[in-house]
Enzyme design. Structure first.
Site, PDB file in Angstrom:
ATOM      1  N   ARG A 151       5.498  -7.699  56.518  1.00 33.48           N
ATOM      2  CA  ARG A 151       5.723  -7.697  55.078  1.00 33.48           C
ATOM      3  C   ARG A 151       7.210  -7.722  54.790  1.00 33.48           C
ATOM      4  O   ARG A 151       7.978  -6.959  55.354  1.00 33.48           O
ATOM      5  CB  ARG A 151       5.113  -6.429  54.455  1.00 33.48           C
ATOM      6  CG  ARG A 151       5.539  -6.130  53.010  1.00 33.48           C
ATOM      7  CD  ARG A 151       4.667  -6.824  52.001  1.00 33.48           C
ATOM      8  NE  ARG A 151       5.087  -6.555  50.624  1.00 33.48           N
ATOM      9  CZ  ARG A 151       4.533  -5.642  49.833  1.00 33.48           C
ATOM     10  NH1 ARG A 151       3.562  -4.877  50.287  1.00 33.48           N
ATOM     11  NH2 ARG A 151       4.948  -5.484  48.585  1.00 33.48           N
TER      12      ARG A 151
ATOM     13  N   ARG B 252       1.815 -11.358  48.966  1.00 33.72           N
ATOM     14  CA  ARG B 252       2.220 -10.511  50.088  1.00 33.72           C
ATOM     15  C   ARG B 252       1.213 -10.613  51.227  1.00 33.72           C
ATOM     16  O   ARG B 252       0.007 -10.773  51.010  1.00 33.72           O
ATOM     17  CB  ARG B 252       2.416  -9.062  49.647  1.00 33.72           C
ATOM     18  CG  ARG B 252       1.225  -8.300  49.089  1.00 33.72           C
ATOM     19  CD  ARG B 252       0.965  -8.487  47.596  1.00 33.72           C
ATOM     20  NE  ARG B 252       2.113  -8.336  46.725  1.00 33.72           N
ATOM     21  CZ  ARG B 252       2.551  -7.171  46.281  1.00 33.72           C
ATOM     22  NH1 ARG B 252       1.939  -6.069  46.588  1.00 33.72           N
ATOM     23  NH2 ARG B 252       3.588  -7.118  45.486  1.00 33.72           N
TER      24      ARG B 252
ATOM     25  N   ASP C 183      -0.296  -5.263  51.646  1.00 26.99           N
ATOM     26  CA  ASP C 183       0.163  -4.240  50.713  1.00 26.99           C
ATOM     27  C   ASP C 183      -0.700  -3.014  50.940  1.00 26.99           C
ATOM     28  O   ASP C 183      -1.929  -3.095  50.907  1.00 26.99           O
ATOM     29  CB  ASP C 183      -0.001  -4.753  49.272  1.00 26.99           C
ATOM     30  CG  ASP C 183       0.495  -3.762  48.238  1.00 26.99           C
ATOM     31  OD1 ASP C 183       1.531  -3.109  48.484  1.00 26.99           O
ATOM     32  OD2 ASP C 183      -0.138  -3.647  47.170  1.00 26.99           O
TER      33      ASP C 183
ATOM     34  N   ASP D  86      -1.147   0.810  49.537  1.00 26.52           N
ATOM     35  CA  ASP D  86      -0.746   1.741  48.482  1.00 26.52           C
ATOM     36  C   ASP D  86      -1.438   3.079  48.670  1.00 26.52           C
ATOM     37  O   ASP D  86      -2.649   3.134  48.922  1.00 26.52           O
ATOM     38  CB  ASP D  86      -1.120   1.172  47.109  1.00 26.52           C
ATOM     39  CG  ASP D  86      -0.280  -0.049  46.743  1.00 26.52           C
ATOM     40  OD1 ASP D  86       0.848  -0.158  47.239  1.00 26.52           O
ATOM     41  OD2 ASP D  86      -0.770  -0.884  45.973  1.00 26.52           O
TER      42      ASP D  86
HETATM   43  N1  PH2 Z   1      -1.674  -6.381  43.937  1.00 24.59           N
HETATM   44  C1  PH2 Z   1      -0.637  -6.489  43.136  1.00 24.59           C
HETATM   45  C2  PH2 Z   1      -0.616  -7.374  41.975  1.00 24.59           C
HETATM   46  N2  PH2 Z   1      -1.861  -8.002  41.712  1.00 24.59           N
HETATM   47  N3  PH2 Z   1      -4.092  -8.495  42.211  1.00 24.59           N
HETATM   48  C3  PH2 Z   1      -5.156  -8.327  43.006  1.00 24.59           C
HETATM   49  N4  PH2 Z   1      -6.294  -8.943  42.715  1.00 24.59           N
HETATM   50  N5  PH2 Z   1      -5.115  -7.537  44.131  1.00 24.59           N
HETATM   51  C4  PH2 Z   1      -3.976  -6.878  44.485  1.00 24.59           C
HETATM   52  O1  PH2 Z   1      -3.955  -6.153  45.506  1.00 24.59           O
HETATM   53  C5  PH2 Z   1      -2.819  -7.030  43.658  1.00 24.59           C
HETATM   54  C6  PH2 Z   1      -2.928  -7.859  42.521  1.00 24.59           C
HETATM   55  C7  PH2 Z   1       0.588  -5.695  43.380  1.00 24.59           C
HETATM   56  O2  PH2 Z   1       0.447  -4.774  44.366  1.00 24.59           O
HETATM   57 MG    MG Z   2      -0.122  -2.727  45.257  1.00 28.40          MG
HETATM   58 MG    MG Z   3       2.467  -1.530  47.337  1.00 24.15          MG
END
Ligand code: PH2
Ligand code: MG
Ligand code: MG
Length: 148
Positions: A79, A89, A92, A94
Site C-alpha cells: 500500500r 488502494r 485498506d 481500518d
Molecule cells: N473505502 C474508502 C472510500 N470508499 N468504497 C467502498 N465501496 N469500499 C471501501 O472500502 C471504500 C470506499 C476509503 O477508505
Molecule cells: Mg477505509
Molecule cells: Mg484506512
C-alpha cells in the site's frame, strides 16, 4: 484481551488475494471473518469496485498498537499513500471498533467515524454479530436498517 473489529477493503490488483494475505499476516488474533462482498465505491466514485470484508480479532494489543500493526500490514502488502484520499488502494485496513472504547486522538478515532454511514462496513459487521453494539450509536443491525 479485547475484541476489536477490522474493516478490510481493496480495489486494485488481485483484491481477493490482498484480503487473504492481510488476514494471514494478522495471524492467530483473527477469530472470525465475514464473507467478501463486491461494493460500489463510496465517496470518490470514479474508481473500480471494492472487495470488502470485516474481521473480528482477539488481541492483547492496545488500540494504538493495533492501528500500528494494521498500517504495517498495509505497507507489507504494498500500500502506498500517494493517491487521492478515499481513492483506489491495494489494501485498506481500518480499526472499526475496539471493545466498548471511545477514542479520539490524532490519527486514531474509534469507533471509525464513518462507520454508521457505510453499508460496506455495517453489512459484514452485522454478518459477524448483529447484536454488536457501536458505543454511542447502538446495534449494528439497527444502524444498517436505518441506512437501507
Ligand atoms: N473505502 C474508502 C472510500 N470508499 N468504497 C467502498 N465501496 N469500499 C471501501 O472500502 C471504500 C470506499 C476509503 O477508505
Ligand atoms: Mg477505509
Ligand atoms: Mg484506512
Amino acid at each position: 484481551m479485547a475484541r476489536a473489529y477490522i474493516g478490510l477493503g481493496s480495489n486494485l490488483g488481485d483484491r481477493e488475494a490482498a484480503l487473504r494475505s492481510a488476514l494471514e499476516l494478522l495471524g492467530d488474533d483473527v477469530v472470525a471473518v465475514s464473507s467478501f462482498r463486491e461494493t460500489d465505491p463510496i465517496g470518490y466514485l470514479d474508481q473500480p469496485r471494492f472487495l470488502n470484508a470485516a474481521a473480528a480479532v482477539e488481541t492483547a494489543l492496545e488500540p494504538r498498537a493495533v492501528l500500528d500493526r494494521l498500517l504495517e500490514v498495509e505497507r507489507e502488502l504494498g500500500r502506498t499513500r500517494d493517491g487521492a484520499r478515499f481513492g483506489p488502494r491495494t489494501i485498506d485496513l481500518d480499526l472499526l471498533l475496539y471493545g466498548d472504547r471511545v477514542i479520539d486522538e490524532p490519527g486514531l478515532v474509534v469507533p471509525h467515524p464513518r462507520l454508521a454511514d457505510r453499508r460496506f462496513v455495517l453489512e459484514p459487521l452485522a454478518e459477524l454479530d448483529p447484536d454488536l453494539v457501536v458505543p454511542g450509536l447502538g446495534r449494528v443491525s439497527d444502524l444498517l436498517a436505518r441506512l437501507l
